[in-house]
Design a protein around this motif. Sequence first.
Motif, PDB file in Angstrom:
ATOM      1  N   UNK A  29     -11.097  -2.810  -1.783  1.00 60.36           N
ATOM      2  CA  UNK A  29     -10.746  -4.186  -1.411  1.00 60.36           C
ATOM      3  C   UNK A  29      -9.390  -4.235  -0.697  1.00 60.36           C
ATOM      4  N   UNK A  30      -8.429  -3.468  -1.201  1.00 62.96           N
ATOM      5  CA  UNK A  30      -7.108  -3.421  -0.567  1.00 62.96           C
ATOM      6  C   UNK A  30      -7.179  -2.790   0.816  1.00 62.96           C
ATOM      7  N   UNK A  31      -8.001  -1.775   0.951  1.00 59.02           N
ATOM      8  CA  UNK A  31      -8.182  -1.131   2.253  1.00 59.02           C
ATOM      9  C   UNK A  31      -8.793  -2.115   3.243  1.00 59.02           C
ATOM     10  N   UNK A  32      -9.799  -2.844   2.803  1.00 59.69           N
ATOM     11  CA  UNK A  32     -10.445  -3.826   3.669  1.00 59.69           C
ATOM     12  C   UNK A  32      -9.482  -4.948   4.048  1.00 59.69           C
ATOM     13  N   UNK A  33      -8.670  -5.385   3.096  1.00 62.59           N
ATOM     14  CA  UNK A  33      -7.681  -6.421   3.384  1.00 62.59           C
ATOM     15  C   UNK A  33      -6.679  -5.924   4.430  1.00 62.59           C
ATOM     16  N   UNK A  34      -6.244  -4.694   4.294  1.00 57.77           N
ATOM     17  CA  UNK A  34      -5.301  -4.112   5.250  1.00 57.77           C
ATOM     18  C   UNK A  34      -5.935  -4.002   6.631  1.00 57.77           C
TER      19      UNK A  34
ATOM     20  N   UNK B 190       0.829  -1.210   0.000  1.00 60.37           N
ATOM     21  CA  UNK B 190       0.000   0.000   0.000  1.00 60.37           C
ATOM     22  C   UNK B 190       0.864   1.260   0.000  1.00 60.37           C
ATOM     23  N   UNK B 191       1.943   1.251   0.768  1.00 57.73           N
ATOM     24  CA  UNK B 191       2.836   2.411   0.796  1.00 57.73           C
ATOM     25  C   UNK B 191       3.468   2.654  -0.568  1.00 57.73           C
ATOM     26  N   UNK B 192       3.857   1.568  -1.231  1.00 57.65           N
ATOM     27  CA  UNK B 192       4.459   1.700  -2.551  1.00 57.65           C
ATOM     28  C   UNK B 192       3.456   2.293  -3.542  1.00 57.65           C
ATOM     29  N   UNK B 193       2.211   1.828  -3.475  1.00 60.64           N
ATOM     30  CA  UNK B 193       1.182   2.380  -4.366  1.00 60.64           C
ATOM     31  C   UNK B 193       0.980   3.868  -4.103  1.00 60.64           C
ATOM     32  N   UNK B 194       0.927   4.228  -2.815  1.00 61.03           N
ATOM     33  CA  UNK B 194       0.752   5.635  -2.461  1.00 61.03           C
ATOM     34  C   UNK B 194       1.889   6.478  -3.007  1.00 61.03           C
ATOM     35  N   UNK B 195       3.116   5.995  -2.840  1.00 63.32           N
ATOM     36  CA  UNK B 195       4.286   6.749  -3.289  1.00 63.32           C
ATOM     37  C   UNK B 195       4.294   6.915  -4.805  1.00 63.32           C
ATOM     38  N   UNK B 196       3.722   5.955  -5.514  1.00 63.56           N
ATOM     39  CA  UNK B 196       3.674   6.028  -6.965  1.00 63.56           C
ATOM     40  C   UNK B 196       2.430   6.759  -7.463  1.00 63.56           C
ATOM     41  N   UNK B 197       1.598   7.219  -6.521  1.00 62.41           N
ATOM     42  CA  UNK B 197       0.410   7.967  -6.883  1.00 62.41           C
ATOM     43  C   UNK B 197      -0.723   7.107  -7.399  1.00 62.41           C
ATOM     44  N   UNK B 198      -0.638   5.807  -7.167  1.00 59.37           N
ATOM     45  CA  UNK B 198      -1.691   4.898  -7.597  1.00 59.37           C
ATOM     46  C   UNK B 198      -2.838   4.906  -6.590  1.00 59.37           C
ATOM     47  N   UNK B 199      -4.027   4.679  -7.102  1.00 56.52           N
ATOM     48  CA  UNK B 199      -5.200   4.638  -6.234  1.00 56.52           C
ATOM     49  C   UNK B 199      -5.271   3.286  -5.522  1.00 56.52           C
ATOM     50  N   UNK B 200      -5.639   3.331  -4.270  1.00 57.96           N
ATOM     51  CA  UNK B 200      -5.787   2.113  -3.469  1.00 57.96           C
ATOM     52  C   UNK B 200      -7.260   1.734  -3.477  1.00 57.96           C
TER      53      UNK B 200
END
Length: 119
Positions: free
Chosen positions: A64-69, A51-61
């Motif tokens: 489903x990923x939020x719920x998994x986290x 998730x941190x890597x996606x955030x740093x790359x500006x990708x949307x989370x």
Amino acid sequence: MANVYDEAYALETAIRNSNDYKELQELYAQLQADETGKKLFDNFRQVQMSLQQKQMQGEEISQEEIEQAQKQAQLVQQHDVISKVMESEQRLSQTLTDVNKIIMKPLEQLYEGFDNENE
């Protein structure tokens, strides 16, 4: 005058000898000895890092990923040793944040003084 790098290595040694670091080291060793806890912790860290890597790359989370986290976070909070590891890590992280503030003080004061002189 002491070399800044020598002082940095001395600080590293002081951190390694600190009670906070030793406690974290002991708790982490306990966690590594617990196969279930280790897997749970490794999965949690993998989800976090992803998730941190996606955030740093500006990708949307995704939702489903939020719920998994969130599920992973709930699971690790229920594990006694993992909870203790995370609390201990947080204390050490706070110490390192405080040390970083101290280290950055000369630069901060330099810029503050420069800004005040030019007003």
